[in-house]
Structures are given as structure tokens and as C-alpha cells.
Design a protein around this motif. Structure first.
Motif, short mmCIF file in Angstrom:
data_model
loop_
_atom_site.label_atom_id
_atom_site.label_comp_id
_atom_site.label_asym_id
_atom_site.label_seq_id
_atom_site.Cartn_x
_atom_site.Cartn_y
_atom_site.Cartn_z
N VAL A 49 51.46 -0.38 99.92
CA VAL A 49 50.04 -0.53 99.62
C VAL A 49 49.30 -0.21 100.91
O VAL A 49 49.65 -0.74 101.98
CB VAL A 49 49.71 -1.93 99.05
N ASN A 50 48.38 0.68 100.85
CA ASN A 50 47.68 1.19 102.05
C ASN A 50 48.67 1.56 103.16
O ASN A 50 48.45 1.22 104.32
CB ASN A 50 46.69 0.15 102.57
N PHE A 198 47.05 -15.28 91.94
CA PHE A 198 47.46 -14.67 93.22
C PHE A 198 46.51 -15.02 94.36
O PHE A 198 45.99 -14.15 95.05
CB PHE A 198 47.63 -13.15 93.06
N GLU A 199 46.33 -16.32 94.53
CA GLU A 199 45.48 -16.81 95.64
C GLU A 199 46.33 -16.93 96.91
O GLU A 199 47.49 -17.31 96.83
CB GLU A 199 44.94 -18.20 95.30
N LEU A 200 45.71 -16.63 98.03
CA LEU A 200 46.41 -16.75 99.31
C LEU A 200 45.40 -16.89 100.43
O LEU A 200 44.37 -16.21 100.43
CB LEU A 200 47.27 -15.49 99.53
N VAL A 207 49.69 -7.98 104.16
CA VAL A 207 49.21 -6.65 103.79
C VAL A 207 47.82 -6.83 103.19
O VAL A 207 47.49 -7.92 102.69
CB VAL A 207 50.13 -5.93 102.77
N PRO A 208 46.99 -5.80 103.25
CA PRO A 208 45.64 -5.93 102.70
C PRO A 208 45.66 -5.95 101.17
O PRO A 208 46.64 -5.52 100.55
CB PRO A 208 44.94 -4.66 103.20
N ASN A 218 44.64 -6.23 92.77
CA ASN A 218 44.34 -6.15 94.20
C ASN A 218 45.01 -7.28 94.98
O ASN A 218 45.55 -7.09 96.05
CB ASN A 218 42.82 -6.21 94.43
N ARG A 219 44.95 -8.48 94.38
CA ARG A 219 45.45 -9.66 95.09
C ARG A 219 46.96 -9.83 94.97
O ARG A 219 47.57 -10.60 95.72
CB ARG A 219 44.76 -10.90 94.53
#
Ligand code: GP9
Ligand code: MN
Length: 410
Positions: A49-50, A198-200, A207-208, A218-219
Motif C-alpha cells: 500500500v503506497n 479497523f481502528e488504530l 503504513v499509511p 482505507n483503514r
């Protein structure tokens, strides 16, 4: 009644495949450490990812393991608990509801119970309320000796996120308990951090986030990355405590994390125009990894046979040198030469070597395009039969008629 079970047993015996001689018993008497990896799908493995690796630890671990890259989850509404049910019983979960709730007091012949007869002690580690998914009741039916649930862990604001205790803290706090277990043990660990939504915390994001119209997708990447790192810490901890060498370590993804509501963003991420029903089935693949120190590190292998969670029980028992000739299970030993390329999903979709079947459409696996239904027809009956037989066992509590000790139906 018991005559139904006789039919089912005939079907099962006819489907059985002889274990591969060289691997039968290769992990005999070792501790078994099995990890349920929350919401982990295969598409993130060896992916970025990115520009950054999403699962650097697993990518590396796979190179020292047997890795199955065509392994499907077969869960239904019971999610994590359905995966546990599949893995330890080699029966399918139910089409509606969660079997952990609806049939928790049935007679089963699950892996922990079988292993007990071979001198094993068994325990589950999971930092959630013990009655979630009715686990406290169901684990007794599955033959577990102990359940280290939330009350065994020190959970506070600093070490929690989303659903509860962060995976790294969970593993760190588990190891002292693991050390106290009688050996050989069968220990199951259920992770939690990579759970919807998907909270963090920022400090744990390695990773972004991705950029798309789906906040969920996204998360997903940072929490997967976090779980990956926690697995690394866990394996290091096992090594430090002398619990690594004499173990067999099994890691599996429990079910999808990204539902079809996020197809648009998923298509963007995968560089596809759209997610077709064919792609949807392929996205139900979850990682399955078998790591045997001293064995798989010397001869790692990527195995592409079509398989699923249903296949884990006979595979593991054979690696431990336990024969399954009198066991009722629908899966097949993944190492058996004759293992069929076949996985039925709980919604009736199925996958073979060359075809994917979903909602009465047959797809060619190489192209992903629709093909004549006649290509899927030979397997349609088998797919239905397996789910029906498995349902019959559960709804009729049929295993109470099966006496494993005298090897015949009562
Ligand atoms: C809860 C955890 C997550 O204890 O297993 O459950 P899920 O929602 O994935 O079934
Ligand atoms: Mn889950």
C-alpha cells in the motif's frame, strides 16, 4: 436417527484420502500453536500500500513454511466462531445463525477432545468477554481444558483499541500463561485488533491509510500491518521462552474483512474495472500457513491446491501421527496426493481446479469469464451433498450415535 448417520459415514469413507507417508507423524507429540488471524484476506499477502509491504513478517514467515494460496474461508453468520468450528470439527457451519449459539451442547469430536486421548492439554487465548459467541459453553463441548478469556488479561485504556486489548499486548500477556501449560499442549490464539471498523492509534500505524471512497478499506491496511507486527513479536516471544522448536505453528485467516459494500474501492486498489461475482469468490481466500521448525524452514513450499478451512482437522491430525479412519469429517488431508481441488463456501458457491460456481453461473478460472454450466455440473451435486450432510449432523446431533471407541454406529 442413526441410519442417517450410516449414509453419511459411507459418503465420508468414500471421500477419504490416504495420508502422505512422509509427512504422517512429522510433528508427533509437538505442541500445537494455532492462531486465528482476524479478518485477514489473502490479497494483502506479498502486496503493498503506497509502496510499503502490508505483511512483511508473514511474507518472510511464509518463506519458511508451507503456504496455501488457494485456501478459502467457509464461514457464515457466525464469523470467527464459524471458522473455529470448521477448523476443529471439519464440519460446515450453518447457513443461518451461529452454530456456537444454536448447537453448543451437541456431541462433537473436535480436535482438542481427540488430542486429549493422546495426552494433550488444550487451551484457548482470547481477550474478549468469555460468553461472546457463547464460547464458554461451546469450548466445553469441543473438549477444551481451559479458556483464558478477557478476565485473565490486564486491559486498560492505554493497551486497548477498537474491540479491546491490542494484539501485541495480548500475545505478550499470553506467553507467561502458555509457559505454565502441561506439555504437549494444543493452544489456540484469537486476535482482535484487525476487526471492523479497523481502528488504530496513530502511534501504531506502520503504513499509511489507503485513499479511496471507502474509509473501511482505507483503514484496513494499517490494522493488518499492526497484526502482522504483533505476530512477529509473538513468534520471537515463543523462541525466547523455548516454546518454538518443539511446536507446530498454524496460522489462518478467519473470514473476509472487506465486504462487497466496498467493491468500488477494492476494484480501485486491485487495479480492476469492477469486482465481478467471480472476483468476489476469489476474494474469499484467506492465508493458511503451516510452520514446522526444522522441517518447513528447510523445505518451504507454496501449495496451490484448492482447499478450505474444512481441510485443517484431518491435515493437522495426520501431521501429529493420529489416524482419522474412524473420524467423521468432510475435509481432506491437504498433503494427500489425491486431495481434490475443491472448496464449497457456505452460500453454496464452490471452487474447483478450473471453475468457480456462484449463483448458478459457472466461471472459467483462468479468464474469470462465464462459461457453460455443464462445466460446473459434475460438482454441483457434491457441493450440495456436503452442506446437507453436515447440516444433518448438526441439526440431528447425530454424533451422539457415533461411538469412536468401538468404531461403529451405536
Ligand atoms: C470476538 C472476535 C471477533 O470475540 O472473535 O468476532 P467476529 O465479529 O469476527 O466474529
Ligand atoms: Mn473474526
Amino acid at each position: 436417527d442413526s441410519s442417517e448417520l450410516a449414509d453419511i459415514e459411507n459418503y465420508i469413507r468414500a471421500n477419504e484420502k490416504a495420508p502422505e507417508k512422509e509427512l504422517f507423524g512429522i510433528a508427533k507429540n509437538r505442541n500445537v500453536i494455532i492462531v486465528s488471524m482476524e479478518s485477514l484476506q489473502s490479497f494483502v499477502i506479498n502486496n503493498t500500500v503506497n509502496g510499503q509491504e502490508i505483511t512483511p513478517f508473514l511474507n518472510d514467515f511464509i518463506k519458511q513454511s508451507y503456504y496455501f494460496d488457494n485456501f478459502y474461508h467457509q464461514t457464515g453468520q457466525g464469523k470467527t466462531s464459524d471458522a473455529e468450528f470448521l477448523i476443529e470439527n471439519s464440519l460446515y457451519p450453518l447457513g443461518r445463525g451461529a452454530v456456537f449459539f444454536t448447537h453448543a451442547t451437541n456431541e462433537y469430536m473436535a480436535t482438542p477432545e481427540i488430542l486429549k486421548k493422546h495426552g494433550y492439554y488444550s487451551a484457548v487465548f482470547h481477550a474478549n468477554n468469555k460468553s461472546f459467541w457463547n464460547r464458554d459453553i461451546m469450548y466445553q463441548s469441543l473438549g477444551y481444558d481451559n479458556y483464558f478469556s478477557q478476565e485473565y488479561f490486564n486491559v486498560n485504556e492505554e493497551n486497548s483499541v477498537g474491540w479491546g486489548l491490542k494484539d501485541k499486548d495480548f500475545f505478550e500477556q499470553s506467553i507467561p500463561y502458555l509457559k505454565t501449560l502441561p506439555q504437549p499442549f494444543y493452544a489456540k490464539f484469537i486476535t482482535l485488533t484487525n476487526h471492523f471498523p479497523f481502528e488504530l492509534g496513530e502511534e501504531d500505524k506502520m503504513v499509511p491509510e489507503y485513499t479511496s471512497n471507502s474509509r473501511t478499506l482505507n483503514r484496513y491496511f494499517p490494522t493488518v500491518r499492526y497484526m502482522d507486527e504483533s505476530l512477529k513479536t509473538f513468534i520471537e516471544g515463543l523462541k525466547k521462552e523455548g516454546l518454538y522448536e518443539n511446536s507446530i505453528i498454524i496460522l489462518y485467516g478467519d473470514h473476509y474483512g472487506i465486504s462487497e459494500n466496498h467493491n468500488k474501492a477494492m476494484a480501485q486498489y486491485l487495479g480492476k474495472e469492477e469486482i465481478t461475482p467471480f472476483d468476489h469468490v476469489q476474494l474469499q481466500r484467506v492465508p493458511f500457513i503451516i510452520h514446522i521448525p526444522g522441517v518447513t524452514d528447510k523445505h518451504p513450499k507454496v501449495i496451490s491446491k484448492v482447499s478450505g478451512q474444512i481441510d485443517v482437522k484431518p491435515t493437522l491430525l495426520h501431521l501429529l501421527g493420529i489416524d482419522t479412519k474412524n473420524d467423521i469429517h468432510f475435509g481432506q488431508d491437504l498433503f494427500s496426493k489425491d486431495k481434490m481441488d475443491f472448496a464449497v463456501l457456505r452460500d453454496g458457491s464452490f471452487v474447483t481446479k478450473d471453475y468457480v460456481f456462484k449463483e448458478n453461473v459457472c466461471y472459467d478460472k483462468k479468464t474469470g469469464l462465464k462459461t457453460d454450466i455443464s462445466h460446473c455440473e459434475p460438482y454441483m451435486e457434491k457441493a450440495k451433498q456436503e452442506l446437507d450432510y453436515s447440516d444433518k449432523i448438526i441439526y440431528g446431533d447425530l454424533l451422539r450415535f457415533y461411538d469412536n471407541k468401538i468404531k461403529k454406529i451405536k
